[in-house]
Scaffold this motif. Sequence first.
Motif, PDB file in Angstrom:
ATOM      1  N   ARG A 164     -17.314  58.299   0.069  1.00 48.64           N
ATOM      2  CA  ARG A 164     -16.026  59.004   0.045  1.00 48.64           C
ATOM      3  C   ARG A 164     -15.646  59.503   1.437  1.00 48.64           C
ATOM      4  O   ARG A 164     -14.464  59.499   1.808  1.00 48.64           O
ATOM      5  CB  ARG A 164     -16.087  60.170  -0.948  1.00 48.64           C
ATOM      6  CG  ARG A 164     -14.805  60.995  -1.019  1.00 48.64           C
ATOM      7  CD  ARG A 164     -13.612  60.174  -1.468  1.00 48.64           C
ATOM      8  NE  ARG A 164     -12.351  60.899  -1.237  1.00 48.64           N
ATOM      9  CZ  ARG A 164     -11.258  60.340  -0.749  1.00 48.64           C
ATOM     10  NH1 ARG A 164     -11.229  59.054  -0.456  1.00 48.64           N
ATOM     11  NH2 ARG A 164     -10.165  61.057  -0.568  1.00 48.64           N
ATOM     12  N   TYR A 198     -12.159  58.747   3.243  1.00 44.57           N
ATOM     13  CA  TYR A 198     -11.293  59.842   3.668  1.00 44.57           C
ATOM     14  C   TYR A 198     -10.672  59.558   5.032  1.00 44.57           C
ATOM     15  O   TYR A 198      -9.456  59.692   5.226  1.00 44.57           O
ATOM     16  CB  TYR A 198     -12.110  61.131   3.695  1.00 44.57           C
ATOM     17  CG  TYR A 198     -11.364  62.349   4.204  1.00 44.57           C
ATOM     18  CD1 TYR A 198     -10.493  63.043   3.380  1.00 44.57           C
ATOM     19  CD2 TYR A 198     -11.547  62.800   5.516  1.00 44.57           C
ATOM     20  CE1 TYR A 198      -9.808  64.169   3.846  1.00 44.57           C
ATOM     21  CE2 TYR A 198     -10.871  63.909   5.990  1.00 44.57           C
ATOM     22  CZ  TYR A 198      -9.998  64.591   5.153  1.00 44.57           C
ATOM     23  OH  TYR A 198      -9.329  65.688   5.625  1.00 44.57           O
ATOM     24  N   MET A 228     -12.376  67.605  -9.750  1.00 46.63           N
ATOM     25  CA  MET A 228     -12.210  68.145  -8.399  1.00 46.63           C
ATOM     26  C   MET A 228     -12.042  67.007  -7.407  1.00 46.63           C
ATOM     27  O   MET A 228     -12.802  66.040  -7.414  1.00 46.63           O
ATOM     28  CB  MET A 228     -13.410  69.014  -8.032  1.00 46.63           C
ATOM     29  CG  MET A 228     -13.544  70.278  -8.880  1.00 46.63           C
ATOM     30  SD  MET A 228     -14.988  71.249  -8.432  1.00 46.63           S
ATOM     31  CE  MET A 228     -14.534  71.759  -6.777  1.00 46.63           C
ATOM     32  N   LYS A 229     -11.040  67.107  -6.534  1.00 45.25           N
ATOM     33  CA  LYS A 229     -10.756  66.034  -5.588  1.00 45.25           C
ATOM     34  C   LYS A 229     -11.604  66.122  -4.323  1.00 45.25           C
ATOM     35  O   LYS A 229     -11.849  65.114  -3.670  1.00 45.25           O
ATOM     36  CB  LYS A 229      -9.263  66.052  -5.224  1.00 45.25           C
ATOM     37  CG  LYS A 229      -8.350  65.707  -6.401  1.00 45.25           C
ATOM     38  CD  LYS A 229      -6.898  65.672  -5.969  1.00 45.25           C
ATOM     39  CE  LYS A 229      -6.007  65.290  -7.125  1.00 45.25           C
ATOM     40  NZ  LYS A 229      -4.581  65.245  -6.744  1.00 45.25           N
ATOM     41  N   THR A 230     -12.007  67.322  -3.963  1.00 51.62           N
ATOM     42  CA  THR A 230     -12.790  67.486  -2.740  1.00 51.62           C
ATOM     43  C   THR A 230     -14.267  67.246  -3.029  1.00 51.62           C
ATOM     44  O   THR A 230     -14.862  67.914  -3.860  1.00 51.62           O
ATOM     45  CB  THR A 230     -12.610  68.897  -2.144  1.00 51.62           C
ATOM     46  OG1 THR A 230     -11.235  69.108  -1.846  1.00 51.62           O
ATOM     47  CG2 THR A 230     -13.436  69.042  -0.869  1.00 51.62           C
ATOM     48  N   ILE A 231     -14.832  66.260  -2.361  1.00 53.09           N
ATOM     49  CA  ILE A 231     -16.269  65.997  -2.479  1.00 53.09           C
ATOM     50  C   ILE A 231     -16.949  66.623  -1.275  1.00 53.09           C
ATOM     51  O   ILE A 231     -16.788  66.168  -0.144  1.00 53.09           O
ATOM     52  CB  ILE A 231     -16.545  64.477  -2.552  1.00 53.09           C
ATOM     53  CG1 ILE A 231     -15.909  63.902  -3.827  1.00 53.09           C
ATOM     54  CG2 ILE A 231     -18.040  64.193  -2.519  1.00 53.09           C
ATOM     55  CD1 ILE A 231     -16.088  62.415  -4.003  1.00 53.09           C
ATOM     56  N   GLU A 282      -8.239  56.514   4.759  1.00 50.70           N
ATOM     57  CA  GLU A 282      -6.966  56.852   4.118  1.00 50.70           C
ATOM     58  C   GLU A 282      -6.040  57.598   5.074  1.00 50.70           C
ATOM     59  O   GLU A 282      -4.827  57.322   5.120  1.00 50.70           O
ATOM     60  CB  GLU A 282      -7.223  57.701   2.872  1.00 50.70           C
ATOM     61  CG  GLU A 282      -7.807  56.927   1.700  1.00 50.70           C
ATOM     62  CD  GLU A 282      -8.271  57.827   0.576  1.00 50.70           C
ATOM     63  OE1 GLU A 282      -8.140  59.067   0.719  1.00 50.70           O
ATOM     64  OE2 GLU A 282      -8.784  57.302  -0.438  1.00 50.70           O
ATOM     65  N   LYS A 325     -22.242  59.063  -3.217  1.00 55.47           N
ATOM     66  CA  LYS A 325     -20.840  59.340  -3.547  1.00 55.47           C
ATOM     67  C   LYS A 325     -20.155  60.040  -2.376  1.00 55.47           C
ATOM     68  O   LYS A 325     -19.032  59.679  -1.989  1.00 55.47           O
ATOM     69  CB  LYS A 325     -20.769  60.217  -4.805  1.00 55.47           C
ATOM     70  CG  LYS A 325     -19.345  60.495  -5.297  1.00 55.47           C
ATOM     71  CD  LYS A 325     -19.330  61.526  -6.408  1.00 55.47           C
ATOM     72  CE  LYS A 325     -20.117  61.049  -7.629  1.00 55.47           C
ATOM     73  NZ  LYS A 325     -20.049  62.063  -8.726  1.00 55.47           N
TER      74      LYS A 325
END
Length: 456
Positions: free
Chosen positions: A320, A324, A1-4, A327, A316
Amino acid sequence: MKTIIEPFKIKSVEPIYFTSRAQRQQILETAGYNPFLIKAEGVIIDLLTDSGTSAMSAKQWAGIMDGDESYAGSRSFFRFEHTVKKLTGFDFIIPTHQGRAAEKILFSLLGGAGKYFVSNTFFDTTRANIEFTGAEAVDFLTLEGKTPALVAPFKGNIDIDALAYFIAEKGAENIPLCMLTVTNNSGGGQPVSMQNIRETSELCRRYGIPFFIDACRFAENAFFIKTREKGYENASIVSIVQELFSYADGCTMSAKKDALVNIGGFLALNDTHLAQQAKNMLIVTEGFPTYGGLAGRDLEAIAQGLEEVLDEEYLKYRIRSIEYLGEKIHHAGVPIMMPTGGHAVYLDAKAFLPHIPPHQFPGVALCNEIYLEGGVRGVEIGSLMFGKYDASGRHVAPPLELVRLAIPRRVYTQSHIDYVAEVIIETYRKKQHIKGYKIAYEAPLLRHFTALLVPL
């Protein structure tokens, strides 16, 4: 899963008050164009600092109610002491009301004219506490840490070769302490590797120089070691933290960062004589050694926070969430410190506003324009914070001109961060119209807190 997703649920909320650009223009003028002097209700998203701005957990609030407020021998102190000792391994744990109070005690005891304190990079209040004693604070940031666009895993490292040369030049007897800041706040929130910590410790011990850690963001640094340094990928955060501190003779900490509280700090060390001197000064300036300027409830909250911050799922998410934001704006062309650090995204103001020279404070100009555009408050880490004057009164710029967008822990959601990204990208589109500033008033130390500026 990409969404944390955020590893917590929201149980209490605080309203945000929205302002128009015209209102923000008036607010900024009233504040002397210094974001520190803006009243908080005039800010929509407040990224001025991650210090003392965390949201506490239900268990921390429960600890607030359970705090033992005894003046001496408080049960809450002994829980706090046990927790810090378990993490750091240091013999003497001295509570203070915040990190700079621990620094004040330490450098008052060790400082003085003709002495040099060395670091990867000292932050502003640490440097001020050193300079207040008449000593000099000297930074030895690794070369790659001075290049914002360069991607490297541990840009917060100290330059070991440069440090060794300086020790040989000045004499170890004139260097009372070496301190590594983890993560390196002034250097873009960049982490320090365990190898660099170990090598710094070995160098200091060779010359008999005490080695301390500025531990404000020790857990975030430990997560970077786990994810970026070979040999630590299977280690627990707790074991990494314990190894990190094992190389040092002591530490200072502002608990307002990685202890997830709104107030508090401590000085921890192994030297019996220095600890006794520190406790004596603590009694004069902060309070009895089992409360040190804090209420028992604060000590409970710190102890609980130091346990919660070691949760790998939290770390984590934390790291992240910073990536986010970085990026999103980097993909839009916005120049930032790469890679993103542990607690903030740092805009490269020198590259963002190349038409504004350092003596016209490009970081201040960028901070103020971001506030005008969307009510987002950041902080300049550049010529206003760290600039100096030479013997002729000319401005001497620091190596980096940054704007720090520090993310409070467990406070803002992804939609807040999306809004921040939109504001920064829109500001970048209008960058050619942004002008510099000059100083109308400055204090002799820590001028960025109270300076008044005038737009050019």
